[in-house]
Design an enzyme around this catalytic site. Sequence first.
Site, PDB file in Angstrom:
ATOM      1  CE1 TYR A   1      -8.007 -60.970  39.840  1.00  0.00           C
ATOM      2  CE2 TYR A   1      -7.589 -59.976  37.697  1.00  0.00           C
ATOM      3  CZ  TYR A   1      -8.447 -60.591  38.581  1.00  0.00           C
ATOM      4  OH  TYR A   1      -9.747 -60.843  38.217  1.00  0.00           O
TER       5      TYR A   1
ATOM      6  CD  GLU B   1     -15.177 -58.146  36.886  1.00  0.00           C
ATOM      7  OE1 GLU B   1     -15.141 -57.075  36.228  1.00  0.00           O
ATOM      8  OE2 GLU B   1     -14.201 -58.918  36.948  1.00  0.00           O
TER       9      GLU B   1
ATOM     10  CD1 TRP C   1      -8.288 -56.397  38.184  1.00  0.00           C
ATOM     11  CD2 TRP C   1     -10.423 -55.902  38.588  1.00  0.00           C
ATOM     12  NE1 TRP C   1      -8.820 -57.406  38.966  1.00  0.00           N
ATOM     13  CE2 TRP C   1     -10.124 -57.120  39.237  1.00  0.00           C
ATOM     14  CE3 TRP C   1     -11.716 -55.370  38.711  1.00  0.00           C
ATOM     15  CZ2 TRP C   1     -11.065 -57.832  39.980  1.00  0.00           C
ATOM     16  CZ3 TRP C   1     -12.645 -56.081  39.456  1.00  0.00           C
ATOM     17  CH2 TRP C   1     -12.326 -57.295  40.083  1.00  0.00           C
TER      18      TRP C   1
END
Length: 196
Positions: A31, A53, A61
Amino acid sequence: MSAGVGPVVGADDGVPRCPWAGAAPSTMRDYHDAEWGRPVHGESAHLERLTLEAFQSGLSWATILAKRPAFREVFAGFDAERVASYDDRDVERLMADARIVRNRRKIEAARVNAAATVALRADGGLEALVRSHAPAAPPAPATTAEQQTTSAESLALSKELKRRGFVFVGPTTMFALMEAIGVFDPHLVGCHRRGR
């Protein structure tokens, strides 16, 4: 105050990266290298990142990345009109889906934010609004101690989105969004992705 940590060189490939990207091949490193800090284009891409988010708040995350394919499926590819049309039965369906983060307030926020995104089209759209808050002097942190979690721009974006009917768009969440979608270059000075 800690001096912080600068880019970490991967033992397997000799490439310097932001410390959170991991020392070995991983989803987070992929990522970091391929997506984080790169611009995205289009309404659905911006709505997806804003939604994810919000779902990430309080979680890692990595958890969100692992669940992203399911999020894309259940939120109809983040098509704003389709998500805005979700009703209470859809919320209950999503609450029963273990493939995503099952948080009623965040699921309902996705529906509210999709409707606000549709309404925003008359004033240039979500992408233009987010991009209009790019900092005139982007940060250039050399270590983790120099990294910010909010900014005057993320605060202004948060306030404007809330004024437009969005929810779960606090200044810290909006700063993370701005980093993720390349509103400014979020990589540490010395990271191989900085300036690219």
